[in-house]
Write an enzyme that holds these catalytic residues in place. Structure first.
Site, PDB file in Angstrom:
ATOM      1  N   SER A   1      -1.926   0.771   4.672  1.00  0.00           N
ATOM      2  CA  SER A   1      -1.115   1.983   4.519  1.00  0.00           C
ATOM      3  C   SER A   1      -0.514   2.138   3.117  1.00  0.00           C
ATOM      4  CB  SER A   1      -0.010   2.038   5.584  1.00  0.00           C
ATOM      5  OG  SER A   1      -0.579   2.058   6.885  1.00  0.00           O
TER       6      SER A   1
ATOM      7  N   GLY B   1      -3.871   1.473   8.656  1.00  0.00           N
ATOM      8  CA  GLY B   1      -4.052   2.787   9.269  1.00  0.00           C
ATOM      9  C   GLY B   1      -2.922   3.184  10.201  1.00  0.00           C
TER      10      GLY B   1
ATOM     11  N   HIS C   1     -13.489  -7.895   6.489  1.00  0.00           N
ATOM     12  CA  HIS C   1     -12.472  -6.889   6.797  1.00  0.00           C
ATOM     13  C   HIS C   1     -12.050  -7.033   8.257  1.00  0.00           C
ATOM     14  CE1 HIS C   1     -10.450  -3.105   7.458  1.00  0.00           C
ATOM     15  NE2 HIS C   1     -10.279  -3.063   6.150  1.00  0.00           N
TER      16      HIS C   1
ATOM     17  N   GLY D   1      -7.318   2.191   2.053  1.00  0.00           N
ATOM     18  CA  GLY D   1      -8.208   2.883   2.969  1.00  0.00           C
ATOM     19  C   GLY D   1      -7.996   4.387   2.884  1.00  0.00           C
TER      20      GLY D   1
ATOM     21  N   ASN E   1     -11.498   1.470  -0.151  1.00  0.00           N
ATOM     22  CA  ASN E   1     -12.433   1.183   0.949  1.00  0.00           C
ATOM     23  C   ASN E   1     -12.565   2.458   1.777  1.00  0.00           C
ATOM     24  OD1 ASN E   1     -13.840   0.316   3.171  1.00  0.00           O
ATOM     25  ND2 ASN E   1     -12.197  -0.995   3.967  1.00  0.00           N
ATOM     26  N   TRP E   2     -13.716   3.086   1.651  1.00  0.00           N
ATOM     27  CA  TRP E   2     -13.902   4.374   2.350  1.00  0.00           C
ATOM     28  C   TRP E   2     -14.227   4.208   3.825  1.00  0.00           C
ATOM     29  CZ3 TRP E   2     -17.370   7.562  -1.581  1.00  0.00           C
ATOM     30  CH2 TRP E   2     -16.586   7.902  -2.693  1.00  0.00           C
TER      31      TRP E   2
END
Ligand code: 13P
Length: 229
Positions: A188, A158, A86, A209, A8-9
């Site tokens: 993460s 994140g 999300h 991510g 997922n960019w």
């Protein structure tokens, strides 16, 4: 079972950086790969060899919904699916369990695949509410062979705070008791922690991510997943 690794960019990589990523990215046989670029990079990404998913999709076929994109539009572009629900959409853009359900159903009806994201906030975990939250989020989702669930504890996204493999396994087993589907772990995930997570019996892959932005690290994650499939 073959592991599924989805990148997922988020709001990273326009078309130029998208080309550069695919020039350098390699995935071995034995792992399923999905890439989720931002909307403006979808058209460039669909020419590549991996399935491409959008990061969101609206429930209506068309209409006065400024800023939204329909499932039919994604199909026309050659996109194969979409993320829905999300936690960043739930936290910052007013997404609810009901709108997540509507988005998932519209995408499936249009022939798309869906990765539906669920996960508890830190305060909800501390208050012992994890299972109640997951039950609420999962039970609205349609059961469909093109729908996959991603368990992303919000406190692990994140932050560098990955769920322990045991904790993630426990949540995945609970989700599977409610909904018979593949369940990906997100939060993460990095080459250093992926093997321990992916070795758990109910962790069927990962939604990645930050570590999916660098082609070398995402290639490495795909190799790890292939070796455990
Ligand atoms: P990070 O891997 O950057 O923690 O993001 C996880 C995520 O939200 C994937 O959808």
């Amino acid at each position: 079972m073959t592991k599924l690794m989805a990148g997922n960019w988020k709001m990273f990589k326009g078309p130029t950086e998208t080309y550069a990523f695919f020039d350098a990215f390699e995935a071995p046989d034995g792992v399923d790969v999905i890439i989720c670029p931002p909307f403006v990079s979808l058209e460039d990404a669909v020419g590549e060899e991996w399935p491409i998913y959008a990061q969101n999709v609206h429930w209506a076929a068309e209409g006065a919904f400024t800023g939204e994109i329909s499932a039919q539009m994604l199909v026309e572009l050659g996109v194969q699916g979409a993320l829905v629900g999300h936690s960043e959409r739930r936290q910052y853009f007013g997404e609810t369990d009901e709108t997540v359900r509507q988005r998932a159903e519209a995408a499936l009806a249009a022939g798309l695949g869906v990765i539906a994201c669920v996960g508890e906030l830190e305060g909800e975990r501390e208050a012992g509410e994890t299972e109640a939250v997951l039950r609420r989020q999962v039970e609205v989702l349609p059961v469909h062979d093109r729908l996959v669930i991603a368990y992303e504890p919000v406190w692990a996204i994140g932050t560098g705070k990955t769920a322990t493999p045991d904790l993630a396994q426990e949540a995945h087993a609970f989700i599977k008791s409610l909904h018979d589907t593949r369940v990906l772990y997100g939060g993460s995930v990095k080459p250093e922690n992926a093997a321990d997570l992916l070795a758990q019996p109910d962790i069927d892959g990962a939604l990645v991510g930050g570590a999916s932005l660098d082609p070398a690290s995402f290639s490495s994650l795909c190799r790890i997943a292939a070796s455990l499939s």
